[in-house]
Design a protein around this motif. Structure first.
Motif, mmCIF file in Angstrom:
data_model
loop_
_atom_site.group_PDB
_atom_site.id
_atom_site.type_symbol
_atom_site.label_atom_id
_atom_site.label_comp_id
_atom_site.label_asym_id
_atom_site.label_seq_id
_atom_site.Cartn_x
_atom_site.Cartn_y
_atom_site.Cartn_z
ATOM 1 N N UNK A 1 0.840 -1.203 0.000
ATOM 2 C CA UNK A 1 0.000 0.000 0.000
ATOM 3 C C UNK A 1 0.874 1.252 0.000
ATOM 4 N N UNK A 2 1.958 1.252 0.784
ATOM 5 C CA UNK A 2 2.860 2.400 0.829
ATOM 6 C C UNK A 2 3.520 2.626 -0.530
ATOM 7 N N UNK A 3 3.915 1.532 -1.179
ATOM 8 C CA UNK A 3 4.527 1.649 -2.505
ATOM 9 C C UNK A 3 3.537 2.247 -3.503
ATOM 10 N N UNK A 4 2.294 1.849 -3.417
ATOM 11 C CA UNK A 4 1.269 2.375 -4.309
ATOM 12 C C UNK A 4 1.021 3.867 -4.054
ATOM 13 N N UNK A 5 0.991 4.265 -2.787
ATOM 14 C CA UNK A 5 0.766 5.679 -2.454
ATOM 15 C C UNK A 5 1.915 6.549 -2.949
ATOM 16 N N UNK A 6 3.137 6.068 -2.793
ATOM 17 C CA UNK A 6 4.287 6.839 -3.282
ATOM 18 C C UNK A 6 4.197 7.031 -4.800
ATOM 19 N N UNK A 7 3.780 5.987 -5.469
ATOM 20 C CA UNK A 7 3.653 6.087 -6.924
ATOM 21 C C UNK A 7 2.572 7.096 -7.303
ATOM 22 N N UNK A 8 1.472 7.101 -6.601
ATOM 23 C CA UNK A 8 0.391 8.051 -6.898
ATOM 24 C C UNK A 8 0.830 9.487 -6.626
ATOM 25 N N UNK B 1 -2.082 9.819 4.131
ATOM 26 C CA UNK B 1 -2.378 8.381 4.124
ATOM 27 C C UNK B 1 -1.082 7.567 4.159
ATOM 28 N N UNK B 2 -0.049 8.063 3.462
ATOM 29 C CA UNK B 2 1.226 7.373 3.463
ATOM 30 C C UNK B 2 1.850 7.397 4.852
#
Length: 346
Positions: free
Chosen positions: A215-222, A275-276
């Motif tokens: 989830x953290x990896x996805x948030x950083x990408x967004x 959120x991150x």
């Protein structure tokens, strides 16, 4: 003239001579590259006993349909004929109780040779029916029937039944392999669980940790994508402002829109960053990672479980396949694997 043709001439007279001519004609065809049809070689009408088997041209399967070619069908027929005439079957026939003591063998020193000279395996009409015939005009009816029955039974026991039992061998091997594999999976799972307990490792927490990590990896990408999008939007406005000739009112309106857009980008970026931060601050996200040894053991266990599933599916398929009928089946007697013998006399 071959030994078989000469012997037949002695026993059957003129009719056999005609059969010998047909046999010689078939041999001439073979010499010019043409194989004689099995039905072209036959005993003359006389005293004979015969048993019949249906021979399927196509390998029987419940899951696949693969028609056999003409060459494959002919090869299978030749194989069955060779089996019936083989020493394996003939010796097994003569070894049956009472067969070697029949009156026809009273003055014979070569029982196998005597039987083989009077044995013919044909496929009448070039079809899928194989006929096993024992003929001799001087032999008693009871002896001919006994011999035809003995050869038929020996062929079934030594060839048909044996090949049927061989069909179950792969299933037995796979079932044995599955039992060993399942035991290995069970032992490795117990060992892994004990190591996890000893190291204070919780699989549930690890799964949660991995989920939070993803989830953290996805948030950083967004966040990165949003920042790139915002930057490209600013470049577009700069180009537009440089090319456009606007009055003061239009410039103020454009600036207000630009400010509103920047605020929307900033608000969304702040939301993603919050959120991150919340994700990274979660206790589960900071749980200790499993050791390399545990990870390797877990990967090995997962691979073994997949292999176990694949092996189970293969066994299920084979359990269906072994229910398929045999390619060779007896004719003339219900509930009996050995073909019934019929006696013929002109």
């Amino acid at each position: 003239m071959t030994a078989r043709a000469f012997s037949s001439l002695l026993f059957y007279g003129v009719p056999t001579l005609l059969a010998g001519i047909a046999f010689a004609a078939a041999g001439t065809s073979a010499a010019f590259g043409q194989s004689p049809s099995p039905s072209a070689i036959d005993f003359p009408a006389g005293r004979r006993a015969a048993a019949q088997y249906k021979v399927s041209a196509t390998p029987l399967s419940l899951t696949e349909v693969t028609p056999a070619s003409r060459h494959e069908s002919e090869r299978f027929r030749k194989t069955q004929r060779a089996y019936v005439e083989s020493p394996l079957v003939l010796n097994a026939a003569l070894a049956q109780p009472g067969v070697a003591a029949l009156s026809v063998f009273r003055n014979s020193t070569d029982k196998v040779g005597w039987l083989k000279e009077r044995l013919l395996v044909t496929f009448p009409g070039d079809g899928d029916i194989m006929e096993i015939t024992v003929a001799d005009d001087k032999a008693p009816k009871e002896d001919l029937v006994a011999l035809a029955n003995a050869v038929s039974k020996a062929y079934y026991d030594e060839v048909v039944f044996y090949e049927q039992s061989q069909r179950t061998m792969p299933l037995q091997i796979l079932q044995s392999s599955l039992r060993r594999l399942s035991g290995s999976v069970r032992d490795k799972a117990e060992t892994l669980h004990q190591l996890e307990v000893d190291q204070g490792y919780d699989p549930a927490s690890s799964a949660k940790r991995q989920w939070l990590k993803d989830e953290a990896r996805l948030l950083r990408k967004r966040i990165e994508d949003l920042q790139t999008q915002h930057f490209e939007e600013k470049l577009r406005r700069l180009r537009t402002d440089a090319d456009a000739q606007e009055d003061d009112a239009s410039a103020k309106e454009t600036e207000a829109k630009s400010t509103a857009i920047d605020e929307l980008f900033a608000a969304e970026e702040k939301l993603l960053k919050d959120r991150l931060a919340e994700t990274l601050a979660s206790p589960a996200a900071n749980a200790p990672a499993p050791s390399t040894d545990l990870e390797l053991r877990r990967e090995e266990l997962e691979w073994l479980k997949e292999t176990e599933k694949s092996l189970t599916r293969r066994i299920q398929l084979l359990q269906i396949e072994i229910q398929a009928p045999n390619r060779v089946s007896a004719i003339g007697q219900k509930g009996d694997e050995v073909a019934a013998v019929q006696f013929y006399e002109k």
